[in-house]
Design a protein around this motif. Structure first.
Motif, PDB file in Angstrom:
ATOM      1  N   ARG A 145       0.825  -1.205   0.000  1.00  0.00           N
ATOM      2  CA  ARG A 145       0.000   0.000   0.000  1.00  0.00           C
ATOM      3  C   ARG A 145       0.867   1.266   0.000  1.00  0.00           C
ATOM      4  NH1 ARG A 145      -2.946  -3.588   3.359  1.00  0.00           N
ATOM      5  NH2 ARG A 145      -5.069  -3.943   2.590  1.00  0.00           N
ATOM      6  N   GLY A 146       2.154   1.084   0.124  1.00  0.00           N
ATOM      7  CA  GLY A 146       3.101   2.190   0.122  1.00  0.00           C
ATOM      8  C   GLY A 146       4.439   1.700  -0.383  1.00  0.00           C
ATOM      9  N   MET A 147       5.526   2.123   0.282  1.00  0.00           N
ATOM     10  CA  MET A 147       6.872   1.702  -0.112  1.00  0.00           C
ATOM     11  C   MET A 147       7.448   0.760   0.930  1.00  0.00           C
ATOM     12  SD  MET A 147      10.325   3.999  -0.850  1.00  0.00           S
ATOM     13  CE  MET A 147       9.743   4.553  -2.463  1.00  0.00           C
ATOM     14  N   GLU A 148       8.174  -0.242   0.450  1.00  0.00           N
ATOM     15  CA  GLU A 148       8.906  -1.158   1.322  1.00  0.00           C
ATOM     16  C   GLU A 148      10.340  -1.250   0.816  1.00  0.00           C
ATOM     17  OE1 GLU A 148       8.313  -5.621   3.093  1.00  0.00           O
ATOM     18  OE2 GLU A 148       8.259  -5.411   0.908  1.00  0.00           O
ATOM     19  N   ILE A 169      19.635  -3.918  -1.817  1.00  0.00           N
ATOM     20  CA  ILE A 169      18.406  -3.358  -1.276  1.00  0.00           C
ATOM     21  C   ILE A 169      17.312  -3.426  -2.341  1.00  0.00           C
ATOM     22  CG2 ILE A 169      18.997  -0.969  -1.898  1.00  0.00           C
ATOM     23  CD1 ILE A 169      17.729  -0.212   0.885  1.00  0.00           C
ATOM     24  N   GLU A 170      16.178  -3.997  -1.951  1.00  0.00           N
ATOM     25  CA  GLU A 170      15.040  -4.077  -2.869  1.00  0.00           C
ATOM     26  C   GLU A 170      14.054  -2.959  -2.540  1.00  0.00           C
ATOM     27  OE1 GLU A 170      12.106  -7.344  -4.843  1.00  0.00           O
ATOM     28  OE2 GLU A 170      12.347  -7.476  -2.673  1.00  0.00           O
ATOM     29  N   ILE A 171      13.596  -2.278  -3.575  1.00  0.00           N
ATOM     30  CA  ILE A 171      12.641  -1.185  -3.421  1.00  0.00           C
ATOM     31  C   ILE A 171      11.316  -1.630  -4.015  1.00  0.00           C
ATOM     32  CG2 ILE A 171      12.134   1.224  -3.960  1.00  0.00           C
ATOM     33  CD1 ILE A 171      15.168   1.629  -4.282  1.00  0.00           C
ATOM     34  N   ALA A 172      10.325  -1.831  -3.156  1.00  0.00           N
ATOM     35  CA  ALA A 172       9.000  -2.267  -3.598  1.00  0.00           C
ATOM     36  C   ALA A 172       8.017  -1.116  -3.413  1.00  0.00           C
ATOM     37  CB  ALA A 172       8.544  -3.482  -2.793  1.00  0.00           C
ATOM     38  N   THR A 173       7.147  -0.939  -4.412  1.00  0.00           N
ATOM     39  CA  THR A 173       6.144   0.123  -4.378  1.00  0.00           C
ATOM     40  C   THR A 173       4.757  -0.488  -4.497  1.00  0.00           C
ATOM     41  OG1 THR A 173       6.148   0.455  -6.783  1.00  0.00           O
ATOM     42  CG2 THR A 173       7.808   1.654  -5.501  1.00  0.00           C
ATOM     43  N   GLU A 174       3.747   0.373  -4.666  1.00  0.00           N
ATOM     44  CA  GLU A 174       2.374  -0.111  -4.790  1.00  0.00           C
ATOM     45  C   GLU A 174       2.177  -0.973  -6.035  1.00  0.00           C
ATOM     46  OE1 GLU A 174      -0.299   3.166  -4.563  1.00  0.00           O
ATOM     47  OE2 GLU A 174       0.556   3.940  -2.697  1.00  0.00           O
ATOM     48  N   LEU A 198       1.205  -4.024   4.494  1.00  0.00           N
ATOM     49  CA  LEU A 198       1.310  -4.848   3.293  1.00  0.00           C
ATOM     50  C   LEU A 198      -0.077  -5.345   2.884  1.00  0.00           C
ATOM     51  CD1 LEU A 198       4.455  -7.011   4.191  1.00  0.00           C
ATOM     52  CD2 LEU A 198       4.358  -4.790   3.040  1.00  0.00           C
ATOM     53  N   ARG A 199      -0.186  -5.800   1.636  1.00  0.00           N
ATOM     54  CA  ARG A 199      -1.423  -6.389   1.120  1.00  0.00           C
ATOM     55  C   ARG A 199      -1.200  -7.885   0.911  1.00  0.00           C
ATOM     56  NH1 ARG A 199      -2.431  -5.580  -3.537  1.00  0.00           N
ATOM     57  NH2 ARG A 199      -0.769  -4.245  -4.311  1.00  0.00           N
ATOM     58  N   PHE A 200      -1.515  -8.684   1.914  1.00  0.00           N
ATOM     59  CA  PHE A 200      -1.332 -10.128   1.805  1.00  0.00           C
ATOM     60  C   PHE A 200      -2.457 -10.748   0.987  1.00  0.00           C
ATOM     61  CE2 PHE A 200       1.094  -9.320   5.736  1.00  0.00           C
ATOM     62  CZ  PHE A 200       2.289  -9.899   5.363  1.00  0.00           C
ATOM     63  N   PRO A 210      -2.785  -7.894  11.951  1.00  0.00           N
ATOM     64  CA  PRO A 210      -2.892  -6.921  13.036  1.00  0.00           C
ATOM     65  C   PRO A 210      -2.021  -7.242  14.240  1.00  0.00           C
ATOM     66  CG  PRO A 210      -5.065  -7.522  12.203  1.00  0.00           C
ATOM     67  CD  PRO A 210      -4.086  -8.495  11.619  1.00  0.00           C
ATOM     68  N   PHE A 211      -1.807  -8.535  14.505  1.00  0.00           N
ATOM     69  CA  PHE A 211      -1.016  -8.942  15.666  1.00  0.00           C
ATOM     70  C   PHE A 211       0.484  -8.815  15.392  1.00  0.00           C
ATOM     71  CE2 PHE A 211      -5.004 -11.331  15.574  1.00  0.00           C
ATOM     72  CZ  PHE A 211      -5.548 -10.963  16.794  1.00  0.00           C
ATOM     73  N   LEU A 212       0.862  -9.016  14.137  1.00  0.00           N
ATOM     74  CA  LEU A 212       2.280  -8.958  13.766  1.00  0.00           C
ATOM     75  C   LEU A 212       2.718  -7.553  13.390  1.00  0.00           C
ATOM     76  CD1 LEU A 212       2.441 -12.216  11.616  1.00  0.00           C
ATOM     77  CD2 LEU A 212       3.040 -11.921  14.031  1.00  0.00           C
ATOM     78  N   LYS A 213       1.758  -6.637  13.227  1.00  0.00           N
ATOM     79  CA  LYS A 213       2.045  -5.228  12.912  1.00  0.00           C
ATOM     80  C   LYS A 213       2.860  -5.082  11.628  1.00  0.00           C
ATOM     81  CE  LYS A 213       1.961  -3.959  17.792  1.00  0.00           C
ATOM     82  NZ  LYS A 213       2.711  -3.342  18.913  1.00  0.00           N
ATOM     83  N   ILE A 214       2.471  -5.847  10.600  1.00  0.00           N
ATOM     84  CA  ILE A 214       3.182  -5.805   9.326  1.00  0.00           C
ATOM     85  C   ILE A 214       2.370  -4.997   8.327  1.00  0.00           C
ATOM     86  CG2 ILE A 214       4.100  -7.191   7.429  1.00  0.00           C
ATOM     87  CD1 ILE A 214       4.428  -9.490   9.350  1.00  0.00           C
TER      88      ILE A 214
END
Length: 214
Positions: A145-148, A169-174, A198-200, A210-214
């Motif tokens: 949903r953003g940048m990782e 370094i890997e740059i992931a976007t939407e 993230l969008r799993f 929600p529990f892992l705060k990812i």
């Protein structure tokens, strides 16, 4: 060796780091990559030099009363003693400060299927975490949903973007969907920074999110 690094930072990220406009978590991962990568470090130094030249051309600003006296007072007091640097074969210096020691001091928490994480204390506008992925294990298929940004510290992983080893370094976007898989030859340790959840694609990762705060 830094000459083996194939995946580098973008100019936009390096300029933002140079100007001090990155969030704490993104600042941390960029600083960690720069401590490993001679190529990107040299480029950031060129941006720093350019910024200094620009400042020299700016109009002078009148200082407040007593400013000079306070500066000389700080000089007379001398620099604060610096703690001895912590050296670790896996964690570069910027990370040892956040971990508070070496890799042995990381407080890992299980995520599932052997994967572990340790969330690092940073400001709330982005999150930073260390990830431990067992050799041959895969992270859940996901989008963004953003940048990782993901920096490899040990081992390697592969996904749709290629192979990433130490210093890469890997740059992931939407627009990025991927399923990183750790190299079969060695466990993989990464530093990952995100500024949005993230969008799993799988149900179980979504339930645990929600529990892992990812």
């Amino acid at each position: 060796m830094t000459t083996m690094i194939k995946h580098h930072l973008t100019p936009d990220l390096m300029m933002a780091y140079s100007t001090g406009t990155l969030s704490e978590a993104f600042n941390l991962i960029v600083a960690t990559h720069l401590s490993i990568c001679d190529t990107c470090r040299a480029e950031v130094e060129s941006y720093d030099a350019l910024g200094g030249s620009v400042l020299e051309t700016q109009d002078k600003v009148t200082l407040s009363d007593g400013c000079l006296a306070r500066v000389f007072g700080l000089i007379d007091a001398g620099p604060a003693p610096e703690p001895a640097p912590i050296r670790d074969a896996v964690l570069p210096a910027p990370l040892t400060d956040y971990v508070g020691g070496t890799l042995d001091d990381v407080k890992w928490r299980p995520v599932g299927l052997g994967v572990k994480q340790a969330i690092l204390p940073t400001s709330r506008d982005a999150s930073a975490r260390l990830l431990y992925i067992p050799a041959g294990a895969a992270m859940p298929d996901h989008g963004h949903r953003g940048m990782e940004l993901t920096l490899v510290l040990k081992g390697a992983f592969e996904d749709e973007g290629g192979r990433f080893a130490r210093g890469d370094i890997e740059i992931a976007t939407e627009d990025t969907d991927h399923m990183p898989i750790a190299d079969i030859s060695e466990d993989c340790i990464c530093l990952a920074v995100t500024n949005a959840p993230l969008r799993f694609k799988g149900l179980l990762p979504r339930l645990a999110q929600p529990f892992l705060k990812i």
